[in-house]
Design an enzyme around this catalytic site. Sequence first.
Site, PDB file in Angstrom:
ATOM      1  N   GLY A  56       0.819  -1.202   0.000  1.00 40.27           N
ATOM      2  CA  GLY A  56       0.000   0.000   0.000  1.00 40.27           C
ATOM      3  C   GLY A  56       0.859   1.260   0.000  1.00 40.27           C
ATOM      4  O   GLY A  56       1.822   1.346   0.762  1.00 40.27           O
ATOM      5  N   ALA A  80      -1.302  -7.258  11.409  1.00 38.42           N
ATOM      6  CA  ALA A  80      -1.788  -5.901  11.662  1.00 38.42           C
ATOM      7  C   ALA A  80      -0.590  -4.978  11.471  1.00 38.42           C
ATOM      8  O   ALA A  80      -0.088  -4.380  12.415  1.00 38.42           O
ATOM      9  CB  ALA A  80      -2.362  -5.784  13.066  1.00 38.42           C
ATOM     10  N   LEU A  83      -0.248  -0.863   7.287  1.00 37.37           N
ATOM     11  CA  LEU A  83       0.127  -0.202   6.022  1.00 37.37           C
ATOM     12  C   LEU A  83       1.318   0.746   6.161  1.00 37.37           C
ATOM     13  O   LEU A  83       1.368   1.799   5.516  1.00 37.37           O
ATOM     14  CB  LEU A  83      -1.083   0.531   5.419  1.00 37.37           C
ATOM     15  CG  LEU A  83      -2.210  -0.390   4.927  1.00 37.37           C
ATOM     16  CD1 LEU A  83      -3.437   0.418   4.549  1.00 37.37           C
ATOM     17  CD2 LEU A  83      -1.742  -1.229   3.737  1.00 37.37           C
ATOM     18  N   CYS A 140      -8.529  -2.608   4.386  1.00 35.47           N
ATOM     19  CA  CYS A 140      -7.544  -3.013   5.381  1.00 35.47           C
ATOM     20  C   CYS A 140      -8.160  -2.904   6.772  1.00 35.47           C
ATOM     21  O   CYS A 140      -8.575  -1.821   7.183  1.00 35.47           O
ATOM     22  CB  CYS A 140      -6.308  -2.133   5.299  1.00 35.47           C
ATOM     23  SG  CYS A 140      -5.111  -2.579   6.581  1.00 35.47           S
ATOM     24  N   GLY A 254      -5.953 -17.284   0.428  1.00 37.05           N
ATOM     25  CA  GLY A 254      -5.473 -18.610   0.818  1.00 37.05           C
ATOM     26  C   GLY A 254      -5.059 -19.526  -0.316  1.00 37.05           C
ATOM     27  O   GLY A 254      -4.980 -20.741  -0.129  1.00 37.05           O
TER      28      GLY A 254
END
Lengths: 311, 311, 288, 288
Positions: A56, A80, A83, A140, A254
């Site tokens: 990002g 987490a 960004l 996000c 995934g």
Amino acid sequence: MSVKNEAVDVSPKLETSIAGIRFQNPVMNASGTFGNSGEYSQVINLKDLGAIVTKGVSMVPWEGNGTPRVAETPSGMMNAIGLQNPGVEAFLDRDLPVLRGFGTKIIVNICGHSIEEYEAVSERLSEIEGIDMLEVNVSCPNVKEGGIAFGTDPGKLSLVTRSIRKRTKKPIILKLSPNVTSIADMARAAESEGADAVSLINTFTAMKIDIRQRKFFLANGTGGLSGPAIHPIAVRMVYEAAHAVKLPIIGMGGIASGADAIEMMMAGASAVAVGMMQFSRPSILIDVKNQIRDFLIDEGIGDIREIIGIL
Amino acid sequence: MSVKNEAVDVSPKLETSIAGIRFQNPVMNASGTFGNSGEYSQVINLKDLGAIVTKGVSMVPWEGNGTPRVAETPSGMMNAIGLQNPGVEAFLDRDLPVLRGFGTKIIVNICGHSIEEYEAVSERLSEIEGIDMLEVNVSCPNVKEGGIAFGTDPGKLSLVTRSIRKRTKKPIILKLSPNVTSIADMARAAESEGADAVSLINTFTAMKIDIRQRKFFLANGTGGLSGPAIHPIAVRMVYEAAHAVKLPIIGMGGIASGADAIEMMMAGASAVAVGMMQFSRPSILIDVKNQIRDFLIDEGIGDIREIIGIL
Amino acid sequence: MFYGQMEIVSSESIRKNIQLMVLAPLESKMEGAVKEAGPGQFAMLHSPDDSRLLPRPISIYDITKEGFLAFIFALKGEGTRRLSELMPGSRLYVTAPLGNGFPLEEAKEKKRITVIGGGLGVPPMYFLSKALINSGSCSAEVPKKNLDIVLGYRSESELILEKEFEGLKSPDSLPDKEENGTQFFLHFASDDGSFGSKGNVLDLIRYKGIESDIIFACGPKPMLRGIQAVAQEKGIPAYLSLEERMACGVGACLGCVVKTRSVNEHSLVKNVRVCKDGPVFLSSEVEL
Amino acid sequence: MFYGQMEIVSSESIRKNIQLMVLAPLESKMEGAVKEAGPGQFAMLHSPDDSRLLPRPISIYDITKEGFLAFIFALKGEGTRRLSELMPGSRLYVTAPLGNGFPLEEAKEKKRITVIGGGLGVPPMYFLSKALINSGSCSAEVPKKNLDIVLGYRSESELILEKEFEGLKSPDSLPDKEENGTQFFLHFASDDGSFGSKGNVLDLIRYKGIESDIIFACGPKPMLRGIQAVAQEKGIPAYLSLEERMACGVGACLGCVVKTRSVNEHSLVKNVRVCKDGPVFLSSEVEL
């Protein structure tokens, strides 16, 4: 027809296109799992990828969240990061020339804390050569403002799509959050405001607790769940989105094998992105590409596009 | 204080209560994974469970979906049973007496194709002795009508809660779907119409494709994803629900150990249910109960209720 | 950095919940990985367990005479426990070497070098000590130097590698001391006094009056904080090897950052990546 | 039904992608499982792989002289492949015995018994044949009986257990034939004619004119459908062992149902559970 020509015919066509951009094959990395400076170029040949998708990029540098930022979960992981990125100017000065050197398509993922920041980044990138598409991160779960706030409300998603659409000539991909009741509604919101494609799914908001210390495992409290664990939900959402809109779809969530990628494409994706599994198996992007080719050969399918959305 | 008394104090209290019903410990099975006739009674002693939760019971026999009905996924599974059940009269005649014989609390899970069927079942069970609570399945992703249709719209959830509330004197638990943008809104809808508790999460709508045969793997097309794969999402949702409503919560979703159960309780659950892992490890309910006890002893916690919602 | 298969030559528990695992290259590129690996660098061990998908970052403890990579790791969770259960002969994907490692060249001009290892931070200091003793630590200007190796443990029951460090003295494992020009001293401390001096490594350094021109350290955060303070006070460089939860190990995901005191020129924020910019940092640069 | 640990005594590939695994009880309750197990029943093998959490239903192929459970299974996917990679000495949780099994008592009064196995349906028929030959198949009214065992394969390359079935003739593996009163005949068919008669098992039965008073069968669905039709035409009972994707294996989850011709008295709908009501059903009851 000569034997030689038949042998040529055996090699299936992997080329796919999204919003008029042609990709030599449908396999790209998912934003955020691949760095911006060819971190994996010592393991695989990046020119063999369908595209490289950047981390990002925001208007100014973002510091991201505290640590721990990552945690393992059953057949998946949570992150987490928040960004963290050095901002658009550093990206253009430093990272983009490196990425362009690999000789494949470049999709720049953009993020913002506000509509204005989304607008500013997309405007800044609008005329830059060597950027093929923009992917808009409206999903996000790890940033307080922007991000998922735009990605879970069709009205806000429309607004951000419309705003970015006005500021850039590049084709734009809206990256959708799975944390919604109806992914179809979100895809429709993007389509109605001029998005060229949607990519899905981003991560699921999740939580892990350190029970001995009685606190959240991640510094951010919650994190985004990704990996093979959630692949079956991703396939369902790609299927639903594909049946709701005409936009091309980049399917992700995934993917760990060529079979997983084929599944996504049969559900309706025109291309696929591999995220979490990059960490588990650094050669995965090329493995997936080769497994797709082998599947097509096995099944006697001459062109990957034949299977897109056949379900 | 004598040494003997201290030794007694070491054994932590596992008792928990929900809506005035006291459970000897917080561990129960999740509906649908445990049968209705003591199928696992040869493996574990069912009287040691906090409660037994029945399979979904409807007014008339339901045939369920075609096969295959189940599929394995990474660290999880999908199912699309479609709530096959012999109907409420057979349940009362045949299953309930067997279940009551095990000597623990009984929670009957009820399902309906329409508001009327929900109402009829809850009314039929309202006066039956030996049923401690009703759990309302408004979140099964595998039945076309009823089920998830009620569980993903706060308005419809309010309606079904209100309707059932009027027909029964038993405490009612609303079982919530995770296929929503805001689990908090759903929990509030249940609370506002007089639910006594909520249980969450039911399964995620998911899809698996047989790429060789180019068809859905499950006869139903989609199925519900459960298991450790989705545990971190379940913990987050329990946490969000616990911070949205005052109702007690039964937490479930991929619990595979005492640690997972403790995590759910710290996130806000007053009790926990184990589902998918029952198939993987038939002794799991008792394992989880013992691991919870051992954790409390290790940490010097005298009463399980001390940790509920501490985060 | 190389990614390829290695074979488990041996794997044994050297103490409760502590595993020693030796890996041999199976592909020729992994011989390159061994050749490039230096002290303070680490490898990502990719578990074959499909439910535990993140590779485990493990610091390199040694390179054996046979050219194998040796690792010592604690069984902290199910992931490392599963790794420890793999039998010799099993294959494993490995990414190595990773990270910057300890800057041996910084020791060249220094007369008094102190190497500090605490608890599970001890293994990488073995590889470093061997390198400092064997080579790279001498120069024309500083022909003679002192190397103090200070190892701290909680108690005797948690000792690791004390014999191996003692073994560094034995003449067949290193060149002649006089020729080499490095004299070294081994010190042990334990919190409860059950082995070596009572107290932590900093207590020992103070008590014995060990002076340093440069410090290399790996260990628990409180120990590193103490060293950071000492280094600042004395105005000497201290290189600290840090740990953080990692995902990629190659600088791609930004999972494992630590805070820096000033804006970092790569990230343009006050963050550096443990996996790529580290794991070894100058103590004056980072917030601990 | 018992749930407990067993130890892998041996595990070998007997043909490409076909594994023979022998399990010994580790807990005394699992000796009970062996004691109770009958032909046509199955076990759930619980893989230690945490990413593949559903146990695998595998029919019991044999109980060895040592009192071990023997299984033969195909490596159809990653789950069974992982099971096959477990080394002898490994431990495994097992739930067994499960399902109803073949009703041996139904054969008591019958003179002409036909056992049919096709492909991967062959292994459980070995256990059944042994039981029919050794005991339980005779009575005062029917002192002499014929047992026809018909095994079908795709081709010679996919043969399994043909030697073991031949071995049933050898005197040391069964009591004296005369005393026992059952005479048996072994027939082989293969689709391509590379072993035994060319064609499927029903072709062979027709061609050889094998007559039956009762049929027991396990194999692919088209074969079972053929047998169902023959049994209906001749008005004889045929017991068919069915397969479905399972989760629990004990009748709890209702994952593995098959359609019945009339409403089932337990389910009150036209469904029966393969794991609990079956896996063996009278052909006249089920839709195939």
